[in-house]
Design a protein around this motif. Structure first.
Motif, PDB file in Angstrom:
ATOM      1  N   ALA A 179       0.833  -1.209   0.000  1.00  0.00           N
ATOM      2  CA  ALA A 179       0.000   0.000   0.000  1.00  0.00           C
ATOM      3  C   ALA A 179       0.867   1.258   0.000  1.00  0.00           C
ATOM      4  O   ALA A 179       0.568   2.232  -0.703  1.00  0.00           O
ATOM      5  N   TYR A 180       1.957   1.250   0.782  1.00  0.00           N
ATOM      6  CA  TYR A 180       2.884   2.389   0.778  1.00  0.00           C
ATOM      7  C   TYR A 180       3.493   2.576  -0.617  1.00  0.00           C
ATOM      8  O   TYR A 180       3.554   3.691  -1.150  1.00  0.00           O
ATOM      9  N   ASP A 181       3.957   1.467  -1.207  1.00  0.00           N
ATOM     10  CA  ASP A 181       4.608   1.541  -2.523  1.00  0.00           C
ATOM     11  C   ASP A 181       3.644   2.042  -3.600  1.00  0.00           C
ATOM     12  O   ASP A 181       4.006   2.887  -4.431  1.00  0.00           O
ATOM     13  N   LEU A 182       2.426   1.523  -3.581  1.00  0.00           N
ATOM     14  CA  LEU A 182       1.452   1.935  -4.597  1.00  0.00           C
ATOM     15  C   LEU A 182       0.977   3.368  -4.370  1.00  0.00           C
ATOM     16  O   LEU A 182       0.655   4.073  -5.330  1.00  0.00           O
ATOM     17  N   LEU A 183       0.939   3.788  -3.114  1.00  0.00           N
ATOM     18  CA  LEU A 183       0.581   5.182  -2.826  1.00  0.00           C
ATOM     19  C   LEU A 183       1.592   6.131  -3.462  1.00  0.00           C
ATOM     20  O   LEU A 183       1.223   7.153  -4.065  1.00  0.00           O
ATOM     21  N   VAL A 184       2.864   5.787  -3.347  1.00  0.00           N
ATOM     22  CA  VAL A 184       3.926   6.614  -3.940  1.00  0.00           C
ATOM     23  C   VAL A 184       3.778   6.664  -5.463  1.00  0.00           C
ATOM     24  O   VAL A 184       3.850   7.738  -6.077  1.00  0.00           O
ATOM     25  N   LEU A 185       3.562   5.512  -6.079  1.00  0.00           N
ATOM     26  CA  LEU A 185       3.399   5.463  -7.535  1.00  0.00           C
ATOM     27  C   LEU A 185       2.133   6.194  -7.984  1.00  0.00           C
ATOM     28  O   LEU A 185       2.139   6.901  -8.999  1.00  0.00           O
ATOM     29  N   ALA A 186       1.060   6.019  -7.226  1.00  0.00           N
ATOM     30  CA  ALA A 186      -0.200   6.671  -7.586  1.00  0.00           C
ATOM     31  C   ALA A 186      -0.083   8.191  -7.508  1.00  0.00           C
ATOM     32  O   ALA A 186      -0.640   8.910  -8.344  1.00  0.00           O
ATOM     33  N   GLU A 187       0.648   8.673  -6.526  1.00  0.00           N
ATOM     34  CA  GLU A 187       0.868  10.117  -6.414  1.00  0.00           C
ATOM     35  C   GLU A 187       1.751  10.616  -7.555  1.00  0.00           C
ATOM     36  O   GLU A 187       1.471  11.651  -8.176  1.00  0.00           O
ATOM     37  N   LYS A 188       2.797   9.865  -7.862  1.00  0.00           N
ATOM     38  CA  LYS A 188       3.745  10.282  -8.897  1.00  0.00           C
ATOM     39  C   LYS A 188       3.091  10.341 -10.275  1.00  0.00           C
ATOM     40  O   LYS A 188       3.344  11.271 -11.055  1.00  0.00           O
ATOM     41  N   TYR A 189       2.229   9.362 -10.556  1.00  0.00           N
ATOM     42  CA  TYR A 189       1.620   9.282 -11.892  1.00  0.00           C
ATOM     43  C   TYR A 189       0.147   9.713 -11.895  1.00  0.00           C
ATOM     44  O   TYR A 189      -0.556   9.504 -12.872  1.00  0.00           O
ATOM     45  N   GLN A 190      -0.287  10.295 -10.784  1.00  0.00           N
ATOM     46  CA  GLN A 190      -1.614  10.912 -10.672  1.00  0.00           C
ATOM     47  C   GLN A 190      -2.759   9.940 -10.993  1.00  0.00           C
ATOM     48  O   GLN A 190      -3.669  10.254 -11.757  1.00  0.00           O
ATOM     49  N   VAL A 191      -2.668   8.773 -10.394  1.00  0.00           N
ATOM     50  CA  VAL A 191      -3.753   7.797 -10.499  1.00  0.00           C
ATOM     51  C   VAL A 191      -4.591   7.949  -9.220  1.00  0.00           C
ATOM     52  O   VAL A 191      -4.336   7.290  -8.207  1.00  0.00           O
ATOM     53  N   LYS A 192      -5.576   8.822  -9.274  1.00  0.00           N
ATOM     54  CA  LYS A 192      -6.272   9.275  -8.067  1.00  0.00           C
ATOM     55  C   LYS A 192      -7.024   8.156  -7.351  1.00  0.00           C
ATOM     56  O   LYS A 192      -7.026   8.089  -6.123  1.00  0.00           O
ATOM     57  N   HIS A 193      -7.686   7.299  -8.112  1.00  0.00           N
ATOM     58  CA  HIS A 193      -8.472   6.243  -7.469  1.00  0.00           C
ATOM     59  C   HIS A 193      -7.576   5.287  -6.688  1.00  0.00           C
ATOM     60  O   HIS A 193      -7.924   4.855  -5.588  1.00  0.00           O
ATOM     61  N   LEU A 194      -6.435   4.963  -7.241  1.00  0.00           N
ATOM     62  CA  LEU A 194      -5.507   4.069  -6.550  1.00  0.00           C
ATOM     63  C   LEU A 194      -4.953   4.739  -5.294  1.00  0.00           C
ATOM     64  O   LEU A 194      -4.815   4.096  -4.246  1.00  0.00           O
ATOM     65  N   LYS A 195      -4.650   6.006  -5.391  1.00  0.00           N
ATOM     66  CA  LYS A 195      -4.134   6.730  -4.225  1.00  0.00           C
ATOM     67  C   LYS A 195      -5.159   6.727  -3.090  1.00  0.00           C
ATOM     68  O   LYS A 195      -4.823   6.456  -1.928  1.00  0.00           O
ATOM     69  N   ALA A 196      -6.412   7.021  -3.417  1.00  0.00           N
ATOM     70  CA  ALA A 196      -7.464   7.026  -2.401  1.00  0.00           C
ATOM     71  C   ALA A 196      -7.654   5.636  -1.798  1.00  0.00           C
ATOM     72  O   ALA A 196      -7.861   5.489  -0.585  1.00  0.00           O
ATOM     73  N   TYR A 197      -7.567   4.621  -2.635  1.00  0.00           N
ATOM     74  CA  TYR A 197      -7.722   3.236  -2.183  1.00  0.00           C
ATOM     75  C   TYR A 197      -6.620   2.865  -1.184  1.00  0.00           C
ATOM     76  O   TYR A 197      -6.887   2.287  -0.126  1.00  0.00           O
ATOM     77  N   CYS A 198      -5.386   3.228  -1.513  1.00  0.00           N
ATOM     78  CA  CYS A 198      -4.261   2.927  -0.626  1.00  0.00           C
ATOM     79  C   CYS A 198      -4.348   3.720   0.674  1.00  0.00           C
ATOM     80  O   CYS A 198      -4.046   3.197   1.755  1.00  0.00           O
ATOM     81  N   GLU A 199      -4.753   4.966   0.570  1.00  0.00           N
ATOM     82  CA  GLU A 199      -4.909   5.792   1.773  1.00  0.00           C
ATOM     83  C   GLU A 199      -5.900   5.171   2.750  1.00  0.00           C
ATOM     84  O   GLU A 199      -5.637   5.066   3.955  1.00  0.00           O
ATOM     85  N   LYS A 200      -7.052   4.780   2.248  1.00  0.00           N
ATOM     86  CA  LYS A 200      -8.075   4.192   3.112  1.00  0.00           C
ATOM     87  C   LYS A 200      -7.571   2.912   3.764  1.00  0.00           C
ATOM     88  O   LYS A 200      -7.829   2.656   4.946  1.00  0.00           O
ATOM     89  N   PHE A 201      -6.844   2.115   3.001  1.00  0.00           N
ATOM     90  CA  PHE A 201      -6.299   0.876   3.557  1.00  0.00           C
ATOM     91  C   PHE A 201      -5.304   1.186   4.678  1.00  0.00           C
ATOM     92  O   PHE A 201      -5.349   0.574   5.758  1.00  0.00           O
ATOM     93  N   LEU A 202      -4.409   2.133   4.450  1.00  0.00           N
ATOM     94  CA  LEU A 202      -3.384   2.458   5.443  1.00  0.00           C
ATOM     95  C   LEU A 202      -3.986   3.101   6.689  1.00  0.00           C
ATOM     96  O   LEU A 202      -3.517   2.854   7.804  1.00  0.00           O
ATOM     97  N   VAL A 203      -5.021   3.895   6.514  1.00  0.00           N
ATOM     98  CA  VAL A 203      -5.708   4.474   7.676  1.00  0.00           C
ATOM     99  C   VAL A 203      -6.340   3.367   8.523  1.00  0.00           C
ATOM    100  O   VAL A 203      -6.321   3.417   9.756  1.00  0.00           O
ATOM    101  N   SER A 204      -6.874   2.350   7.866  1.00  0.00           N
ATOM    102  CA  SER A 204      -7.488   1.237   8.600  1.00  0.00           C
ATOM    103  C   SER A 204      -6.450   0.437   9.388  1.00  0.00           C
ATOM    104  O   SER A 204      -6.793  -0.237  10.358  1.00  0.00           O
TER     105      SER A 204
END
Length: 291
Positions: free
Chosen positions: A188-213
């Motif tokens: 989730a950390y790794d994909l969050l970084v990639l999602a932010e870098k390449y502006q894949v918003k849905h993936l970033k939100a998905y990873c954020e919610k998982f990490l918050v949980s």
């Protein structure tokens, strides 16, 4: 004579008692019948259309009941239609078994992504991750700008992505096709970084919610630093809340010392948030006492 008189009185009393008993029984029977008739004839109003219906019916009139059933069936059909549309719009992934088993590899792929380490510490040649330019362009504005212009990646058909593992890169590309990802905390950390870098918003939100949980005191400082670095506001606020609730233990953590050395402004922000929280708590208590 007196004895006969007593017998007549007794018979008369017995007769009167029987008559009263029969009358009472008849009265109870009539009353019961009246109540039954009243219950049968009592009408109620439908909650949906306010039409009257008999009390022996259940909760709603026949017309509304049938309409509700039809609505439920329509909703089920709509859900099935939406599922079918999603399945139709979903791209097949280059990592699907039927495509991986092809002798020439995944069909019609026209670009590869390569996980590369900036310090060159990776052992052996990198494993390319195949993809389609059209998919990458449709999912990421960064890839769109990269591949639609005469940049090196567009000419060579190879996109090098630094500081990422092969597994994370493969999961990232697979998400572009399927909108699915199997997460643990590191992924989730790794994909969050990639999602932010390449502006894949849905993936970033998905990873954020998982990490918050998964957030707790043990990982809160690391989560706060990563969230701050990659503009993950949801995770930032959640991590900051956990940290400010445990300020008495903060300075004992190794991550705290590392943060003081690497990015002291984050420490300042933590203390500012803590002081603000204390002020708000005191103000709330004061208002409760006054009221």
């Amino acid at each position: 004579m007196q004895r006969c008189r007593h017998h007549r009185v007794a018979r008369q009393y017995s007769s009167e008692s029987e008559s009263e008993s029969e009358s009472s029984s008849t009265s109870v029977s009539v009353s019961s019948e009246c109540q039954t008739e009243t219950m049968i004839t009592t009408t109620m109003k439908c909650l949906s259309c306010q039409a009257s219906y008999e009390s022996r019916d259940s909760g709603t009139c026949k017309e509304c009941y049938e309409e509700a059933n039809e609505t439920e069936e329509d909703r089920k059909r709509e859900i099935e239609d939406l599922k079918a549309k999603v399945a139709f719009l979903r791209f097949w992934s280059p990592f699907d078994p039927q495509h991986l088993s092809r002798p020439n590899g995944p069909c019609f792929t026209d670009v590869v992504l390569v996980a590369s380490s900036d310090d060159g510490s990776s052992s052996g040649p990198p494993i390319p991750v195949p993809a389609h330019k059209a998919v990458l362009i449709s999912r990421s504005p960064v890839f769109k700008a990269m591949l639609e212009n005469e940049m090196e990646e567009s000419r060579s058909g190879t996109i090098k992505i630094g500081d990422v593992s092969y597994d994370a890169l493969r999961a990232f590309v697979n998400y572009m096709y399927t909108a699915e990802a199997c997460l643990d905390e590191q992924m989730a950390y790794d994909l969050l970084v990639l999602a932010e870098k390449y502006q894949v918003k849905h993936l970033k939100a998905y990873c954020e919610k998982f990490l918050v949980s998964k957030l707790n005191w043990e990982n809160s400082i690391l989560s706060y630093a990563i969230a701050h670095q990659h503009n993950a506001k949801l995770m930032l606020d959640a991590a900051l809340s956990v940290i400010t609730d445990n300020m008495d233990k903060l300075t004992k953590r190794e991550e705290y010392a590392e943060l003081v050395e690497k990015d002291p402004r984050l420490i300042v922000e933590i203390y500012e948030a803590y002081l603000s929280k204390q002020v708000n708590t005191a103000a709330h208590k004061d208002s409760l006492m006054k009221s």
